[in-house]
Design a protein around this motif. Sequence first.
Motif, short mmCIF file in Angstrom:
data_model
loop_
_atom_site.label_atom_id
_atom_site.label_comp_id
_atom_site.label_asym_id
_atom_site.label_seq_id
_atom_site.Cartn_x
_atom_site.Cartn_y
_atom_site.Cartn_z
N VAL A 26 0.84 -1.19 0.00
CA VAL A 26 0.00 0.00 0.00
C VAL A 26 0.88 1.24 0.00
O VAL A 26 1.85 1.33 0.73
N THR A 46 -3.15 2.75 7.98
CA THR A 46 -2.99 1.57 7.14
C THR A 46 -1.71 0.85 7.56
O THR A 46 -0.65 1.46 7.65
N PHE A 193 -8.45 -4.38 1.27
CA PHE A 193 -7.92 -4.44 2.62
C PHE A 193 -8.93 -5.07 3.58
O PHE A 193 -10.14 -5.05 3.32
N THR A 195 -10.70 -4.33 7.01
CA THR A 195 -10.99 -3.14 7.80
C THR A 195 -11.36 -3.54 9.22
O THR A 195 -12.27 -4.35 9.43
N TYR A 204 -8.95 0.91 11.07
CA TYR A 204 -7.62 0.61 10.57
C TYR A 204 -7.73 -0.42 9.46
O TYR A 204 -8.58 -1.30 9.50
N LYS A 205 -6.84 -0.29 8.47
CA LYS A 205 -6.85 -1.21 7.34
C LYS A 205 -5.54 -1.97 7.28
O LYS A 205 -4.48 -1.46 7.66
N THR A 206 -5.61 -3.19 6.78
CA THR A 206 -4.42 -4.02 6.71
C THR A 206 -4.55 -5.07 5.62
O THR A 206 -5.67 -5.42 5.21
#
Length: 213
Positions: A26, A46, A193, A195, A204-206
């Motif tokens: 990202v 992120t 992602f 969430t 938060y996104k990952t």
Amino acid sequence: MAALRETCLTCRLIFTSLSRNRERAVSAASAASTRSYSTAAENEKTYDVIVAGGGMVGTTLACALANNQKLAGKKILLLESSVKQEYIPQEQYSNRVVALNQQTRTLLSSIGAWKHIEAIRCSPVQKMQVWETCSDAMITFNEDLLSNNLAYIVENDLLLHAVNKQLFEKENVTMIYKSKIADVKSPKSSTDFVTVQLQSGEQYKTRLLVRNK
């Protein structure tokens, strides 16, 4: 002990997953950041890896990931639901302890945490007997026949303190206390992602979410 042993396997799986996704990193994850170990959320939300659930297992996992040279550039978020507690050694031993085998000791040594445990206190197990209550059957594990201690008895709060001490030195780790998850939205495609929404409303996104239950 079994849970900590599983941390090693989880680390290997995460390394593989991140390696496969490195081409899809990202752009936000490359943003410059200062020291990120904190108790408050930062503007950048992120992360490459989010570890949901701290304690001994989650904290050890986050520290092991941050300690790996192949993941040096990855941003890691550790969500700890409890409040931050300062460790103060007591003269009287706590009755909340864990038995660590040699493999777990090796893991803790590799992330630099074991030296903090040894500097304070731990009790080696050199002999163990297991028997039945309804017969005379018994098996004995004796250190006299082995080259290493069978196990080590360590207080829970001391173990967590030792790992946290190492985690504090990791520049690529953010830790948020009192962070309880309200909802998790799974990605609809391989390019999306995960969430994670907290009860506080923060999101938060990952690319990779590890839930420690």
